[in-house]
Design a protein around this motif. Structure first.
Motif, PDB file in Angstrom:
ATOM      1  N   TRP A  92       0.834  -1.188   0.000  1.00 46.49           N
ATOM      2  CA  TRP A  92       0.000   0.000   0.000  1.00 46.49           C
ATOM      3  C   TRP A  92       0.880   1.252   0.000  1.00 46.49           C
ATOM      4  O   TRP A  92       2.043   1.219   0.347  1.00 46.49           O
ATOM      5  N   ARG A  93       0.280   2.343  -0.386  1.00 43.44           N
ATOM      6  CA  ARG A  93       0.979   3.622  -0.463  1.00 43.44           C
ATOM      7  C   ARG A  93       0.122   4.656   0.269  1.00 43.44           C
ATOM      8  O   ARG A  93      -1.032   4.856  -0.065  1.00 43.44           O
ATOM      9  N   ARG A  94       0.682   5.285   1.283  1.00 47.29           N
ATOM     10  CA  ARG A  94      -0.087   6.195   2.139  1.00 47.29           C
ATOM     11  C   ARG A  94       0.444   7.622   2.004  1.00 47.29           C
ATOM     12  O   ARG A  94       1.663   7.849   1.981  1.00 47.29           O
ATOM     13  N   SER A  95      -0.460   8.571   1.941  1.00 47.16           N
ATOM     14  CA  SER A  95      -0.070   9.981   1.851  1.00 47.16           C
ATOM     15  C   SER A  95       0.445  10.464   3.205  1.00 47.16           C
ATOM     16  O   SER A  95       0.046   9.940   4.251  1.00 47.16           O
ATOM     17  N   PRO A  96       1.333  11.467   3.224  1.00 48.01           N
ATOM     18  CA  PRO A  96       1.832  11.994   4.492  1.00 48.01           C
ATOM     19  C   PRO A  96       0.699  12.638   5.291  1.00 48.01           C
ATOM     20  O   PRO A  96      -0.194  13.272   4.731  1.00 48.01           O
ATOM     21  N   SER A  97       0.755  12.480   6.600  1.00 52.30           N
ATOM     22  CA  SER A  97      -0.293  13.018   7.463  1.00 52.30           C
ATOM     23  C   SER A  97      -0.119  14.511   7.689  1.00 52.30           C
ATOM     24  O   SER A  97       0.926  15.096   7.368  1.00 52.30           O
ATOM     25  N   ARG A  98      -1.113  15.111   8.303  1.00 54.86           N
ATOM     26  CA  ARG A  98      -1.058  16.522   8.632  1.00 54.86           C
ATOM     27  C   ARG A  98       0.096  16.799   9.599  1.00 54.86           C
ATOM     28  O   ARG A  98       0.801  17.803   9.472  1.00 54.86           O
ATOM     29  N   THR A  99       0.297  15.915  10.554  1.00 61.94           N
ATOM     30  CA  THR A  99       1.385  16.080  11.526  1.00 61.94           C
ATOM     31  C   THR A  99       2.747  16.039  10.840  1.00 61.94           C
ATOM     32  O   THR A  99       3.630  16.870  11.114  1.00 61.94           O
ATOM     33  N   THR A 100       2.932  15.097   9.933  1.00 60.32           N
ATOM     34  CA  THR A 100       4.204  14.986   9.215  1.00 60.32           C
ATOM     35  C   THR A 100       4.465  16.230   8.381  1.00 60.32           C
ATOM     36  O   THR A 100       5.570  16.785   8.403  1.00 60.32           O
ATOM     37  N   ILE A 101       3.468  16.691   7.655  1.00 62.08           N
ATOM     38  CA  ILE A 101       3.631  17.873   6.813  1.00 62.08           C
ATOM     39  C   ILE A 101       3.944  19.095   7.674  1.00 62.08           C
ATOM     40  O   ILE A 101       4.842  19.885   7.361  1.00 62.08           O
ATOM     41  N   GLY A 102       3.226  19.249   8.778  1.00 62.47           N
ATOM     42  CA  GLY A 102       3.443  20.391   9.654  1.00 62.47           C
ATOM     43  C   GLY A 102       4.842  20.415  10.246  1.00 62.47           C
ATOM     44  O   GLY A 102       5.478  21.464  10.329  1.00 62.47           O
ATOM     45  N   ARG A 103       5.325  19.259  10.678  1.00 62.62           N
ATOM     46  CA  ARG A 103       6.665  19.187  11.260  1.00 62.62           C
ATOM     47  C   ARG A 103       7.742  19.526  10.234  1.00 62.62           C
ATOM     48  O   ARG A 103       8.727  20.202  10.551  1.00 62.62           O
ATOM     49  N   VAL A 104       7.567  19.047   9.014  1.00 62.29           N
ATOM     50  CA  VAL A 104       8.561  19.326   7.968  1.00 62.29           C
ATOM     51  C   VAL A 104       8.586  20.819   7.639  1.00 62.29           C
ATOM     52  O   VAL A 104       9.662  21.432   7.561  1.00 62.29           O
ATOM     53  N   LEU A 105       7.425  21.430   7.459  1.00 58.10           N
ATOM     54  CA  LEU A 105       7.382  22.847   7.116  1.00 58.10           C
ATOM     55  C   LEU A 105       7.898  23.717   8.261  1.00 58.10           C
ATOM     56  O   LEU A 105       8.462  24.786   8.021  1.00 58.10           O
TER      57      LEU A 105
END
Length: 403
Positions: A92-105
């Motif tokens: 399966w292939r999962r999109s990055p979560s809101r938490t992951t995106i927020g931490r990276v930005l």
């Protein structure tokens, strides 16, 4: 009779024309230069994949980190593969979560991200100008109102934006304990300004910065002169303007008012006394008359100087450049209205600046491609996530770094 294929494409996207994937710069090659701030252990998504998700979502009109995550959740396996999201061993292939995106930005290097965005916007056709047309860049700042907290003031960004199509070529965050003028040279240093005309308001009419601009960067300038340069202002006001005929006029109507602008220029050669401002060759006087509905007429006189000689420009070109400086305000308006920047409460780390960079990327790219209504265009792209891929030069083949 079946409908034409083109009828299935929203009219705002038809304006962008057919996209040849081989002729559109691939955003990945620019984002790969941004260093990853995360530790290697536990890292599943590549930084490039996350930033591509953010860029695609921004082009689709995403206004917040939550909306970026929602765009990613709607994206198909095909789209996630194209942006470089890796497949799990269980297939399966999962999109990055809101938490992951927020931490990276919040942790990404803002300077590196802005350099990547500026280089990308300049790559298809530098500044979107014809080769024979002089490039004109405006330098101006903008506060991110929603980024303020009790323990910290609002973030403030200084940008270099082209008059033509409002492309943000450089952006820097201005610290709370300094002012914009201290960031003028670092902002413009990486740019090739040879022969470019730079416009700025009275705040940046600092003699040291103007001298550097002309002597080191080989650029020209139009500098508005106000009371912060008292000697130059008095000299400009004392010139024999009454004896000089109006050389160019323009009239515009809109927003409930009628405005007319006239311009006069006067040579200020050094041998005739000059002006107490470095490399000034022409003095400029702009007179504005504005009449609003049911209100009396208001008048304003503006003085400026430029390093351009009379044989290098015309009064009409100078008037266009002075008025065109406010192109940057039009860009800020789109960021505030279409992308709700002023109401954004993102405040952690570099996230406020990164979100502004993504908005600059989306607006600049759509302007380059010919969009005249950013809000309608982003809504048309938002309905189908895969529409964002060709705009950013992303092929349907998996990213070799993220398979």
């Amino acid at each position: 009779m079946p409908a034409a294929v083109s009828s299935l494409i929203p009219s705002v996207l038809v304006r962008l024309g057919p996209l040849d994937i081989d002729q559109v710069a691939d955003l990945r090659t620019f984002l790969e230069l941004v260093p990853d701030p995360r530790a290697r252990r536990g890292r599943w998504y590549s930084l490039t994949a996350i930033l591509l998700v953010c860029a695609c979502a921004a082009v689709s009109g995403a206004r917040s980190i939550d909306e970026i995550a929602e765009w990613a959740a709607r994206a198909s396996d095909h789209v996630l593969t194209a942006v470089g999201v890796r497949r799990h061993p269980l297939r399966w292939r999962r999109s990055p979560s809101r938490t992951t995106i927020g931490r990276v930005l919040a942790a990404v290097d803002g300077d590196a991200l802005d350099r990547a965005v500026g280089a990308y916007l300049a790559s298809p056709n530098p500044a979107g100008t014809a080769p024979e047309q002089r490039q004109v860049i405006a330098v101006d700042g903008k506060s991110l109102r929603g980024s303020a907290r009790l323990s910290a003031g609002r973030r403030h960004l200084l940008s270099a934006v082209t008059h033509h199509r409002a492309l943000t070529l450089a952006q820097a965050e201005v610290g709370a304990k300094t002012n914009e003028t201290a960031h003028f040279q670092p902002l413009l240093e990486p740019l090739d300004l040879d022969g470019t005309l730079v416009t700025f308001d009275a705040l940046h009419s600092v003699q040291a910065n103007v001298t550097w601009l002309v002597e080191t960067k080989k650029a020209h300038y139009i500098s508005v002169i106000k009371a912060n340069q008292p000697t130059a202002y008095r000299q400009l006001a004392a010139l024999p303007w009454r004896d000089i005929a109006v050389q160019h006029t323009t009239t515009s109507t809109g927003h409930g008012r009628r405005e007319s602008r006239s311009i006069k220029t006067c040579g200020i050669a050094d041998q005739l006394g000059g002006i107490a401002f470095p490399h000034a060759r022409l003095a400029i006087r702009v007179h504005r008359r504005r009449r609003q509905t049911d209100r009396r007429e208001s008048r304003e006189t503006l003085y400026a100087v430029t390093s351009l000689d009379a044989h290098q420009t015309t009064p009409a070109d100078l008037a266009t450049a002075i008025r065109g400086h406010w192109t940057v305000e039009a860009l800020h308006h789109v960021r505030d209205v279409t992308f709700a920047e002023d109401t954004s409460t993102v405040h952690t780390g570099t996230a406020p600046r990164a979100m502004a960079s993504l908005r600059n990327l989306a607006i600049g790219l759509l302007k380059i491609l010919g969009a005249n209504n950013i809000a309608k265009t982003t809504r048309a792209i938002r309905d189908q996530p895969e529409r964002a891929l060709p705009l950013l030069g992303i092929t349907t083949k998996p990213d070799p770094h993220g398979t």
